[in-house]
Write a protein that holds these residues in place. Structure first.
Motif, short mmCIF file in Angstrom:
data_model
loop_
_atom_site.label_atom_id
_atom_site.label_comp_id
_atom_site.label_asym_id
_atom_site.label_seq_id
_atom_site.Cartn_x
_atom_site.Cartn_y
_atom_site.Cartn_z
N LEU A 1 -4.29 4.50 -1.95
CA LEU A 1 -3.89 3.17 -1.21
C LEU A 1 -5.13 1.99 -1.33
CD1 LEU A 1 -3.08 4.93 2.20
CD2 LEU A 1 -1.79 3.78 0.88
N CYS B 1 1.98 1.24 5.64
CA CYS B 1 1.63 2.17 4.24
C CYS B 1 2.72 3.29 3.92
CB CYS B 1 0.27 2.54 4.57
SG CYS B 1 -1.11 1.70 4.69
N LEU C 1 -7.22 3.01 8.81
CA LEU C 1 -5.61 2.22 8.51
C LEU C 1 -5.65 1.48 9.83
CD1 LEU C 1 -3.48 5.14 6.88
CD2 LEU C 1 -4.31 2.90 5.81
N PRO D 1 0.91 -1.20 -0.05
CA PRO D 1 0.20 0.07 -0.02
C PRO D 1 0.83 1.13 0.13
CG PRO D 1 -0.85 -1.59 1.54
CD PRO D 1 0.60 -2.09 1.12
N GLN D 2 0.79 2.04 -0.90
CA GLN D 2 1.44 3.49 -1.09
C GLN D 2 0.68 4.39 -1.88
OE1 GLN D 2 3.20 4.51 -4.06
NE2 GLN D 2 2.52 3.10 -5.52
#
Length: 696
Positions: A89, A248, A232, A65-66
């Motif tokens: 994301l 992340c 998150l 995830p980025q």
């Protein structure tokens, strides 16, 4: 900045720092997966390659995830940035879900007007809009999602229309079971405070989103950013049995623009609030940001002019950040970790040159000594040098490289009949592109001074407003253009004198230069050319006026003799400089005399390069013209002064393999050695040998 290789040069230390923070797996000494994470801010001047480094880090994290955002694209409110990061994301193969944020985005949709006078009706309207968003998500995906992905770039999301559309996009791809579960958990979160039912809390959020009261707007931003981080935390907590092995990664470019610092400051406040309320350590969001000004980072404080503790890449590590956290933090500044991007080394400049033209690495010493490795400037200079390097008169053309025309596709737009900018003009505009006109004029004036503290403490800036005089030093430091004085050896000529000369003890000079910060040499050179072009009688000091003011100020102060004669030389008073050095040669220890010689001859010259005359011949002409008496009676010393004065500019030290001035300098030292006593003679012969090693 121009295209660069896929893997930026010299960023290994930054990669190591980011990877150490990115990996969640338990490590040595019982490292916790939910340990605190710094906000890493890569600081660099315009053109230092910040965006390139962020793109590289983003590519390295592409399997996890980025997300990213470029604040230079425009100003968004914090919750709008959070929504766009969440969208990015959610697109990864391990897509994350944001049910809390989705409900909040539906509630603040500008198209949703709730009847606040009828709570029951408002709740029904909101519930209906939630159902519509879930239904819309399925219908919009083929077109809206592809459109949204098409608007993505490597670092972020170009603003998408409407909070409602973003909410629908975030809902896409969820099956009925997950959709119902997400909807339930997302809605219930807004009622966890106990004061209001979830729908009532969202109705209140809708009302506040329509308010123009800054307090209401801040409250909306804070709540939706809290929803973003809570989602998150929950996503990683749900996977506790098979937790993701990476945090992340969010890369944020240009946080000194478009509200970037405000967004991060709010996110850190929310992080601390959630940690207190929910426990369980830090959220899994690793942020790597970039900025061109230290002003973008609120801490930790440092007493230097920039006001910020900044680490060099070789110092940076997670452990170093942890070691700097105070036992009882007074505010949130301890989360920030500022790392200065390094300039390119001579070897890295040569590697870049190999990719441009076969013989271009031969120009590396000139390019590196002019730019001191500033990446954007290196590439511009290399592209210009590539047009000259294979010509028979390459050395002559390279001497005039700064006044050459712009490189292909690199020139700034100019109006009809306006000549295109020279390379030095283009570079100065780029490096100081967002500086106010009065600040730039002040900085050009300050280039006359050896160091910035003398510039702002002397009467040099008397023609400027109090605001400029009081803030220019701090402004320049925050823009990262101040550096320690460079201790360079005889091979490159320097501003402080050669590093091998003593600064303490019996052989040291009685008036050593203070360890003050100076302008980065490349910017200093560009500013000096602007100062040299100023007409006399203008609104700001011209070359002569600036150096006369500085000479008078230093001459009135005890221990400022090297600086006073530095400015005499800049004014062309070679006769007086030679007389001083001839006298001190017999009264100072020879090492101290060499220190004084180098400190004085580091002075800038109004016209440092004359492409029509070789540098060694020009040294002879200058000595004859500006110091006729000294040339008759102390010819070796007069030639030594003018040769070293010319050697300050790297363009006068061509060809690189055997700089022509080195022979004149070496011969002058040997001539002086011949006419001094044995003790002084040995030191001067040794100095001559340093230059002979570079004469080929």
């Amino acid at each position: 900045m121009p295209d660069r290789p896929l893997r930026p040069l010299g960023v290994q230390a930054v990669e190591d720092l980011v990877r150490d923070c990115w990996v969640r797996a338990a490590g040595p000494a019982g490292r916790r997966p939910d340990r605190n994470l710094p906000v890493v801010v890569l600081l660099g001047r315009h053109g230092s390659g910040k965006t390139t480094v962020l793109r590289h880090l983003s590519r390295r994290a592409s399997t996890s995830p980025q997300a990213g955002h470029d604040f230079a694209a425009g100003t968004l409110r914090p919750h709008e940035v959070a929504a766009r990061l969440a969208f990015r994301l959610s697109l990864t193969s391990r897509g994350l879900h944001f049910p809390r944020l989705i409900h909040g985005l539906v509630a603040v949709d500008p198209d949703l007007l709730l009847d606040v006078n009828s709570p029951d009706r408002a709740r029904r309207q909101l519930d209906k809009r939630m159902r519509e968003a879930r239904q819309r998500s399925a219908g919009l995906i083929p077109d809206a999602l592809s459109e949204g992905v098409g608007l993505l770039n490597d670092l972020g999301i170009i603003p998408l229309p409407g909070a409602g559309l973003l909410a629908a996009l975030l809902l896409r791809g969820l099956g009925p079971r997950l959709l119902n579960a997400a909807s339930r958990s997302g809605l219930e979160w807004y009622g966890t405070g106990g004061a209001q039912a979830p729908l009532d809390a969202l109705v209140a959020l809708n009302e506040r989103s329509r308010s123009e009261d800054p307090a209401d707007q801040d409250g909306v931003d804070r709540l939706l950013c809290e929803a973003f981080l809570a989602d998150l935390r929950a996503a990683y907590h749900r996977r506790l049995g098979a937790a993701p092995d990476r945090n992340c990664l969010v890369v944020l470019d240009n946080i000194d623009q478009g509200g970037g610092s405000r967004f991060l400051a709010l996110l850190l406040e929310v992080r601390e609030s959630l940690a207190r309320k929910e426990g369980g350590g830090c959220d899994p969001l690793l942020t790597v940001a970039s900025a061109s000004s230290a002003r973008a980072v609120p801490g930790p404080f440092d007493p230097g002019p920039a006001g910020l503790r900044i680490r060099d890449p070789h110092q940076a590590s997670y452990e170093d950040w942890r070691a700097g956290i105070p036992q009882s933090p007074a505010d949130s500044s301890w989360w920030w970790y500022a790392v200065r991007l390094s300039d390119l080394t001579a070897g890295q400049v040569s590697r870049l040159a190999e990719a441009i033209a076969p013989r271009l690495p031969e120009a590396t010493p000139l390019v590196h000594r002019l730019t001191y490795g500033h990446p954007w400037s290196v590439l511009r200079m290399q592209q210009a040098a590539a047009r000259m390097i294979d010509r028979p008169d390459a050395d002559v053309r390279l001497r005039g490289i700064l006044d050459s025309g712009p490189v292909a596709n690199g020139a700034a737009d100019t109006g009809p009949g306006t000549p295109p900018p020279t390379l030095r003009q283009e570079a100065l505009r780029y490096l100081l592109q967002d500086m106010e006109a009065d600040q730039l004029a002040g900085l050009v004036t300050c280039a006359a001074s050896r160091d910035m503290e003398s510039a702002v403490n002397s009467p040099l800036l008397a023609d400027f407003s109090p605001r400029i005089r009081e803030t220019l030093l701090e402004e320049t430091a925050q823009r990262l253009w101040l550096v320690p004085q460079l201790a360079e050896d005889a091979g490159t000529r320097g501003g402080r004198g050669s590093h091998y000369l003593p600064t303490t003890g019996q052989a040291a000079h009685p008036n050593p230069l203070p360890d003050s910060l100076v302008l980065q040499p490349w910017l200093w050179l560009l500013l000096l050319r602007e100062l040299a072009d100023r007409p006399a009688g203008g609104p700001y000091p011209d070359w002569d006026t600036a150096h006369q003011r500085l000479h008078a100020w230093h001459a009135d102060r005890k221990g400022h003799l090297p600086n006073a004669y530095y400015h005499r030389l800049s004014l062309g008073q070679v006769e007086e400089v030679v007389a001083r050095l001839e006298s001190s040669l017999h009264t100072l220890p020879t090492e101290a005399w060499l220190y004084e010689l180098y400190a004085i001859t580091a002075a800038p010259m109004r016209e440092p390069v004359d492409v029509s005359v070789s540098a060694s011949h020009r040294a002879d002409l200058l000595a004859r013209e500006l110091a006729p008496d000294a040339f008759r009676h102390h010819r070796a010393l007069a030639l030594l002064v003018t040769s070293l004065w010319l050697a300050v500019d790297p363009r006068n030290r061509l060809p690189n393999a055997r700089p022509e001035l080195n022979f004149t300098i070496s011969a002058s030292f040997r001539d002086l050695a011949w006419h001094t006593d044995d003790a002084n003679s040995a030191v001067l012969r040794s100095e001559a040998a340093r230059y002979e090693a570079h004469t080929g």
